[in-house]
Design a protein around this motif. Sequence first.
Motif, PDB file in Angstrom:
ATOM      1  N   THR A  67       1.118 -14.623   4.006  1.00 49.02           N
ATOM      2  CA  THR A  67      -0.150 -14.751   4.716  1.00 49.02           C
ATOM      3  C   THR A  67      -0.888 -13.424   4.731  1.00 49.02           C
ATOM      4  O   THR A  67      -0.284 -12.356   4.810  1.00 49.02           O
ATOM      5  CB  THR A  67       0.060 -15.240   6.161  1.00 49.02           C
ATOM      6  N   LEU A  68      -2.202 -13.527   4.651  1.00 44.65           N
ATOM      7  CA  LEU A  68      -3.068 -12.346   4.696  1.00 44.65           C
ATOM      8  C   LEU A  68      -4.309 -12.719   5.490  1.00 44.65           C
ATOM      9  O   LEU A  68      -5.140 -13.498   5.039  1.00 44.65           O
ATOM     10  CB  LEU A  68      -3.454 -11.905   3.285  1.00 44.65           C
ATOM     11  N   ASP A  69      -4.434 -12.164   6.691  1.00 45.77           N
ATOM     12  CA  ASP A  69      -5.578 -12.483   7.533  1.00 45.77           C
ATOM     13  C   ASP A  69      -6.859 -11.929   6.934  1.00 45.77           C
ATOM     14  O   ASP A  69      -6.857 -10.900   6.251  1.00 45.77           O
ATOM     15  CB  ASP A  69      -5.396 -11.893   8.932  1.00 45.77           C
ATOM     16  N   TYR A  70      -7.965 -12.601   7.221  1.00 48.60           N
ATOM     17  CA  TYR A  70      -9.259 -12.048   6.860  1.00 48.60           C
ATOM     18  C   TYR A  70      -9.416 -10.678   7.523  1.00 48.60           C
ATOM     19  O   TYR A  70      -9.083 -10.494   8.690  1.00 48.60           O
ATOM     20  CB  TYR A  70     -10.390 -12.965   7.334  1.00 48.60           C
ATOM     21  N   GLY A  71      -9.923  -9.726   6.769  1.00 46.41           N
ATOM     22  CA  GLY A  71     -10.124  -8.383   7.300  1.00 46.41           C
ATOM     23  C   GLY A  71      -8.881  -7.527   7.313  1.00 46.41           C
ATOM     24  O   GLY A  71      -8.950  -6.341   7.641  1.00 46.41           O
ATOM     25  N   MET A  72      -7.726  -8.112   6.967  1.00 50.45           N
ATOM     26  CA  MET A  72      -6.469  -7.352   7.010  1.00 50.45           C
ATOM     27  C   MET A  72      -6.361  -6.420   5.817  1.00 50.45           C
ATOM     28  O   MET A  72      -6.777  -6.737   4.706  1.00 50.45           O
ATOM     29  CB  MET A  72      -5.268  -8.298   7.035  1.00 50.45           C
ATOM     30  N   ILE A  73      -5.790  -5.249   6.066  1.00 49.08           N
ATOM     31  CA  ILE A  73      -5.509  -4.281   5.010  1.00 49.08           C
ATOM     32  C   ILE A  73      -3.995  -4.162   4.868  1.00 49.08           C
ATOM     33  O   ILE A  73      -3.290  -3.876   5.839  1.00 49.08           O
ATOM     34  CB  ILE A  73      -6.115  -2.907   5.335  1.00 49.08           C
ATOM     35  N   LYS A  74      -3.491  -4.416   3.684  1.00 48.58           N
ATOM     36  CA  LYS A  74      -2.066  -4.246   3.394  1.00 48.58           C
ATOM     37  C   LYS A  74      -1.982  -3.613   2.009  1.00 48.58           C
ATOM     38  O   LYS A  74      -1.740  -4.270   1.001  1.00 48.58           O
ATOM     39  CB  LYS A  74      -1.335  -5.588   3.445  1.00 48.58           C
ATOM     40  N   ARG A  75      -2.165  -2.293   1.971  1.00 44.00           N
ATOM     41  CA  ARG A  75      -2.371  -1.573   0.727  1.00 44.00           C
ATOM     42  C   ARG A  75      -1.205  -0.692   0.307  1.00 44.00           C
ATOM     43  O   ARG A  75      -1.316   0.067  -0.651  1.00 44.00           O
ATOM     44  CB  ARG A  75      -3.631  -0.708   0.837  1.00 44.00           C
ATOM     45  N   GLU A  76      -0.115  -0.790   1.024  1.00 43.83           N
ATOM     46  CA  GLU A  76       1.078  -0.015   0.667  1.00 43.83           C
ATOM     47  C   GLU A  76       2.280  -0.949   0.585  1.00 43.83           C
ATOM     48  O   GLU A  76       2.423  -1.851   1.414  1.00 43.83           O
ATOM     49  CB  GLU A  76       1.353   1.087   1.688  1.00 43.83           C
ATOM     50  N   LEU A  77       3.123  -0.743  -0.412  1.00 43.22           N
ATOM     51  CA  LEU A  77       4.347  -1.532  -0.509  1.00 43.22           C
ATOM     52  C   LEU A  77       5.264  -1.182   0.640  1.00 43.22           C
ATOM     53  O   LEU A  77       5.438   0.002   0.981  1.00 43.22           O
ATOM     54  CB  LEU A  77       5.054  -1.256  -1.835  1.00 43.22           C
ATOM     55  N   SER A  78       5.860  -2.204   1.239  1.00 45.61           N
ATOM     56  CA  SER A  78       6.875  -1.947   2.253  1.00 45.61           C
ATOM     57  C   SER A  78       8.167  -1.522   1.560  1.00 45.61           C
ATOM     58  O   SER A  78       8.320  -1.664   0.341  1.00 45.61           O
ATOM     59  CB  SER A  78       7.125  -3.216   3.075  1.00 45.61           C
ATOM     60  N   GLN A  79       9.104  -1.036   2.340  1.00 46.08           N
ATOM     61  CA  GLN A  79      10.389  -0.666   1.750  1.00 46.08           C
ATOM     62  C   GLN A  79      11.077  -1.877   1.148  1.00 46.08           C
ATOM     63  O   GLN A  79      11.754  -1.777   0.125  1.00 46.08           O
ATOM     64  CB  GLN A  79      11.306  -0.024   2.803  1.00 46.08           C
ATOM     65  N   GLU A  80      10.872  -3.044   1.759  1.00 50.53           N
ATOM     66  CA  GLU A  80      11.472  -4.251   1.196  1.00 50.53           C
ATOM     67  C   GLU A  80      10.851  -4.596  -0.154  1.00 50.53           C
ATOM     68  O   GLU A  80      11.551  -4.977  -1.087  1.00 50.53           O
ATOM     69  CB  GLU A  80      11.320  -5.433   2.147  1.00 50.53           C
ATOM     70  N   ASP A  81       9.507  -4.484  -0.267  1.00 46.58           N
ATOM     71  CA  ASP A  81       8.860  -4.715  -1.555  1.00 46.58           C
ATOM     72  C   ASP A  81       9.449  -3.797  -2.622  1.00 46.58           C
ATOM     73  O   ASP A  81       9.754  -4.223  -3.742  1.00 46.58           O
ATOM     74  CB  ASP A  81       7.353  -4.452  -1.457  1.00 46.58           C
ATOM     75  N   ILE A  82       9.609  -2.540  -2.274  1.00 48.84           N
ATOM     76  CA  ILE A  82      10.149  -1.557  -3.217  1.00 48.84           C
ATOM     77  C   ILE A  82      11.585  -1.897  -3.592  1.00 48.84           C
ATOM     78  O   ILE A  82      11.954  -1.881  -4.770  1.00 48.84           O
ATOM     79  CB  ILE A  82      10.066  -0.142  -2.612  1.00 48.84           C
ATOM     80  N   ASP A  83      12.399  -2.222  -2.589  1.00 50.20           N
ATOM     81  CA  ASP A  83      13.804  -2.547  -2.854  1.00 50.20           C
ATOM     82  C   ASP A  83      13.912  -3.773  -3.756  1.00 50.20           C
ATOM     83  O   ASP A  83      14.752  -3.807  -4.673  1.00 50.20           O
ATOM     84  CB  ASP A  83      14.543  -2.808  -1.541  1.00 50.20           C
ATOM     85  N   ARG A  84      13.091  -4.768  -3.522  1.00 52.41           N
ATOM     86  CA  ARG A  84      13.186  -5.998  -4.307  1.00 52.41           C
ATOM     87  C   ARG A  84      12.746  -5.792  -5.750  1.00 52.41           C
ATOM     88  O   ARG A  84      13.389  -6.276  -6.677  1.00 52.41           O
ATOM     89  CB  ARG A  84      12.357  -7.101  -3.647  1.00 52.41           C
TER      90      ARG A  84
END
Length: 219
Positions: free
Chosen positions: A193-210
């Motif tokens: 999910t990604l809310d309108y107006g939301m900023i998610k511009r960095e990989l989390s540690q989980e994203d990196i690990d996966r």
Amino acid sequence: MAIKFCHQMNGALIMFLVLQSFLVECRPVKSEPPHNQDQGQRKSNGTTVDGLYSLEINHNLYGGKWYNFPLTYGFDSTSPMPSGLNYENLISVIDEAFQKWQAAVPEFAFQRIYPGEYADITILFTTLSNDLYGYGYYPPDGRLHLDIDHTYWSIESYPTQNQHDLLSGAMHEIGHTLGLMHTWNRDAVMYPTLDYGMIKRELSQEDIDRIQSLYYDDY
């Protein structure tokens, strides 16, 4: 009275059995679209859900991987560009989205080429149904489609409450084209999910690990 109660119980039991059958048939059923297409994003009450159903998440970690590097990406030569956005800035945002993933796995060594139809990952702004903003295909397909008609993309520092941040959305879809599926971790780029107006511009540690597990564990 006992006879009336018995009739009521029998009627209730019959109604329960009928409704139970209906509910089983109509409950959301997890399915994979053809050609390894990931579930599209469904907009609902200001929230974008990367799936056909808001509560359905594929718990598999991976949907495939690439084996030959460097990886190329580019826009399909037939792709229009969203109106109102500066072309050079839009390209810069897409480049940045790929660089975020390359920072985790330098072997990607992404190269943008033109025309993009000869690239490993082909980007196309196109008309999707009005409840979709985009989707990515798993390797080795590599298609990345973004909606051009119903989604208001932002490349500004702070998107408004009726806009989707292009960098955040592109990073999520690139993750699919690299082989990642969804996660329950709300801090992760690959959360569906990604809310309108939301900023998610960095990989989390989980994203990196996966992503590192997918591309390094076999070595």
